[in-house]
Design a protein around this motif. Structure first.
Motif, PDB file in Angstrom:
ATOM      1  N   MET A   1       0.821  -1.187   0.000  1.00  0.00           N
ATOM      2  CA  MET A   1       0.000   0.000   0.000  1.00  0.00           C
ATOM      3  C   MET A   1       0.870   1.258   0.000  1.00  0.00           C
ATOM      4  O   MET A   1       0.667   2.140  -0.810  1.00  0.00           O
ATOM      5  CB  MET A   1      -0.923  -0.011   1.211  1.00  0.00           C
ATOM      6  N   LEU A   2       1.831   1.327   0.890  1.00  0.00           N
ATOM      7  CA  LEU A   2       2.701   2.501   0.946  1.00  0.00           C
ATOM      8  C   LEU A   2       3.524   2.632  -0.329  1.00  0.00           C
ATOM      9  O   LEU A   2       3.760   3.732  -0.814  1.00  0.00           O
ATOM     10  CB  LEU A   2       3.615   2.439   2.171  1.00  0.00           C
ATOM     11  N   THR A   3       3.930   1.503  -0.901  1.00  0.00           N
ATOM     12  CA  THR A   3       4.702   1.527  -2.134  1.00  0.00           C
ATOM     13  C   THR A   3       3.908   2.189  -3.255  1.00  0.00           C
ATOM     14  O   THR A   3       4.444   2.990  -4.014  1.00  0.00           O
ATOM     15  CB  THR A   3       5.105   0.099  -2.547  1.00  0.00           C
ATOM     16  N   VAL A   4       2.622   1.868  -3.347  1.00  0.00           N
ATOM     17  CA  VAL A   4       1.766   2.485  -4.357  1.00  0.00           C
ATOM     18  C   VAL A   4       1.723   3.990  -4.155  1.00  0.00           C
ATOM     19  O   VAL A   4       1.815   4.767  -5.119  1.00  0.00           O
ATOM     20  CB  VAL A   4       0.339   1.881  -4.315  1.00  0.00           C
ATOM     21  N   CYS A   5       1.601   4.430  -2.908  1.00  0.00           N
ATOM     22  CA  CYS A   5       1.599   5.864  -2.610  1.00  0.00           C
ATOM     23  C   CYS A   5       2.908   6.511  -3.035  1.00  0.00           C
ATOM     24  O   CYS A   5       2.918   7.604  -3.611  1.00  0.00           O
ATOM     25  CB  CYS A   5       1.363   6.106  -1.125  1.00  0.00           C
ATOM     26  N   LEU A   6       4.028   5.849  -2.755  1.00  0.00           N
ATOM     27  CA  LEU A   6       5.328   6.411  -3.115  1.00  0.00           C
ATOM     28  C   LEU A   6       5.495   6.538  -4.621  1.00  0.00           C
ATOM     29  O   LEU A   6       5.980   7.550  -5.119  1.00  0.00           O
ATOM     30  CB  LEU A   6       6.455   5.541  -2.542  1.00  0.00           C
ATOM     31  N   VAL A   7       5.057   5.510  -5.353  1.00  0.00           N
ATOM     32  CA  VAL A   7       5.208   5.519  -6.805  1.00  0.00           C
ATOM     33  C   VAL A   7       4.324   6.587  -7.438  1.00  0.00           C
ATOM     34  O   VAL A   7       4.725   7.262  -8.379  1.00  0.00           O
ATOM     35  CB  VAL A   7       4.880   4.121  -7.385  1.00  0.00           C
ATOM     36  N   ASN A   8       3.117   6.758  -6.912  1.00  0.00           N
ATOM     37  CA  ASN A   8       2.152   7.669  -7.523  1.00  0.00           C
ATOM     38  C   ASN A   8       2.071   9.028  -6.835  1.00  0.00           C
ATOM     39  O   ASN A   8       1.216   9.840  -7.183  1.00  0.00           O
ATOM     40  CB  ASN A   8       0.766   7.023  -7.518  1.00  0.00           C
ATOM     41  N   ALA A   9       2.938   9.294  -5.884  1.00  0.00           N
ATOM     42  CA  ALA A   9       2.813  10.493  -5.051  1.00  0.00           C
ATOM     43  C   ALA A   9       2.979  11.792  -5.825  1.00  0.00           C
ATOM     44  O   ALA A   9       2.310  12.774  -5.537  1.00  0.00           O
ATOM     45  CB  ALA A   9       3.818  10.442  -3.905  1.00  0.00           C
ATOM     46  N   ILE A  10       3.860  11.818  -6.793  1.00  0.00           N
ATOM     47  CA  ILE A  10       4.155  13.092  -7.447  1.00  0.00           C
ATOM     48  C   ILE A  10       4.436  12.865  -8.923  1.00  0.00           C
ATOM     49  O   ILE A  10       5.100  11.910  -9.302  1.00  0.00           O
ATOM     50  CB  ILE A  10       5.336  13.804  -6.742  1.00  0.00           C
ATOM     51  N   SER A  11       3.898  13.735  -9.730  1.00  0.00           N
ATOM     52  CA  SER A  11       4.100  13.648 -11.178  1.00  0.00           C
ATOM     53  C   SER A  11       5.225  14.610 -11.575  1.00  0.00           C
ATOM     54  O   SER A  11       5.579  15.516 -10.816  1.00  0.00           O
ATOM     55  CB  SER A  11       2.818  14.037 -11.902  1.00  0.00           C
ATOM     56  N   PRO A  12       5.755  14.446 -12.762  1.00  0.00           N
ATOM     57  CA  PRO A  12       6.780  15.398 -13.226  1.00  0.00           C
ATOM     58  C   PRO A  12       6.267  16.838 -13.232  1.00  0.00           C
ATOM     59  O   PRO A  12       7.027  17.764 -12.938  1.00  0.00           O
ATOM     60  CB  PRO A  12       7.101  14.914 -14.648  1.00  0.00           C
ATOM     61  N   GLU A  13       4.989  17.027 -13.522  1.00  0.00           N
ATOM     62  CA  GLU A  13       4.412  18.373 -13.503  1.00  0.00           C
ATOM     63  C   GLU A  13       4.431  18.940 -12.084  1.00  0.00           C
ATOM     64  O   GLU A  13       4.699  20.126 -11.882  1.00  0.00           O
ATOM     65  CB  GLU A  13       2.979  18.363 -14.038  1.00  0.00           C
ATOM     66  N   ASP A  14       4.113  18.096 -11.099  1.00  0.00           N
ATOM     67  CA  ASP A  14       4.127  18.542  -9.704  1.00  0.00           C
ATOM     68  C   ASP A  14       5.532  18.937  -9.268  1.00  0.00           C
ATOM     69  O   ASP A  14       5.716  19.911  -8.536  1.00  0.00           O
ATOM     70  CB  ASP A  14       3.601  17.451  -8.770  1.00  0.00           C
ATOM     71  N   ILE A  15       6.518  18.188  -9.718  1.00  0.00           N
ATOM     72  CA  ILE A  15       7.902  18.496  -9.361  1.00  0.00           C
ATOM     73  C   ILE A  15       8.275  19.876  -9.890  1.00  0.00           C
ATOM     74  O   ILE A  15       8.919  20.671  -9.200  1.00  0.00           O
ATOM     75  CB  ILE A  15       8.867  17.412  -9.896  1.00  0.00           C
ATOM     76  N   GLY A  16       7.831  20.186 -11.096  1.00  0.00           N
ATOM     77  CA  GLY A  16       8.113  21.482 -11.681  1.00  0.00           C
ATOM     78  C   GLY A  16       7.453  22.635 -10.937  1.00  0.00           C
ATOM     79  O   GLY A  16       7.946  23.756 -10.937  1.00  0.00           O
ATOM     80  N   LYS A  17       6.324  22.370 -10.260  1.00  0.00           N
ATOM     81  CA  LYS A  17       5.595  23.396  -9.518  1.00  0.00           C
ATOM     82  C   LYS A  17       6.097  23.568  -8.084  1.00  0.00           C
ATOM     83  O   LYS A  17       5.703  24.506  -7.406  1.00  0.00           O
ATOM     84  CB  LYS A  17       4.102  23.042  -9.447  1.00  0.00           C
ATOM     85  N   ALA A  18       6.935  22.653  -7.630  1.00  0.00           N
ATOM     86  CA  ALA A  18       7.367  22.670  -6.231  1.00  0.00           C
ATOM     87  C   ALA A  18       8.126  23.948  -5.902  1.00  0.00           C
ATOM     88  O   ALA A  18       9.015  24.368  -6.638  1.00  0.00           O
ATOM     89  CB  ALA A  18       8.240  21.456  -5.929  1.00  0.00           C
ATOM     90  N   GLU A  19       7.750  24.557  -4.792  1.00  0.00           N
ATOM     91  CA  GLU A  19       8.412  25.768  -4.307  1.00  0.00           C
ATOM     92  C   GLU A  19       9.364  25.384  -3.179  1.00  0.00           C
ATOM     93  O   GLU A  19       9.010  24.577  -2.320  1.00  0.00           O
ATOM     94  CB  GLU A  19       7.379  26.764  -3.776  1.00  0.00           C
ATOM     95  N   PRO A  20      10.561  25.949  -3.147  1.00  0.00           N
ATOM     96  CA  PRO A  20      11.474  25.637  -2.046  1.00  0.00           C
ATOM     97  C   PRO A  20      10.953  26.210  -0.726  1.00  0.00           C
ATOM     98  O   PRO A  20      10.300  27.245  -0.713  1.00  0.00           O
ATOM     99  CB  PRO A  20      12.782  26.312  -2.454  1.00  0.00           C
TER     100      PRO A  20
END
Length: 71
Positions: A1-20
């Motif tokens: 269950m946690l593995t599924v969350c880790l794999v699907n947690a963030i998309s490449p688009e989300d990474i691009g939107k991440a603010e420090p």
């Protein structure tokens, strides 16, 4: 269950939107998000579990080794 969350947690688009996070005020601001707070809690639980495992290994005099590494 946690593995599924880790794999699907963030998309490449989300990474691009991440603010420090720059300092305590911005950290406190993002912690208002319940998902961020929950995720951080999970990471802290994982850190505690890893620390306990490392301490147990140290007490048992069995150094942690990479797989395939010879003693």
């Amino acid at each position: 269950m946690l593995t599924v969350c880790l794999v699907n947690a963030i998309s490449p688009e989300d990474i691009g939107k991440a603010e420090p996070v720059k300092g305590v005020p911005s950290l406190l601001r993002v912690l208002k998000d319940p998902y961020v707070a929950k995720g951080l809690g999970i990471l802290l639980q994982l850190a505690g579990s890893l620390g306990r495992c490392a301490e147990k290994q140290r007490r048992n005099s069995r150094p942690l080794r990479a797989s395939g590494e010879k003693a």
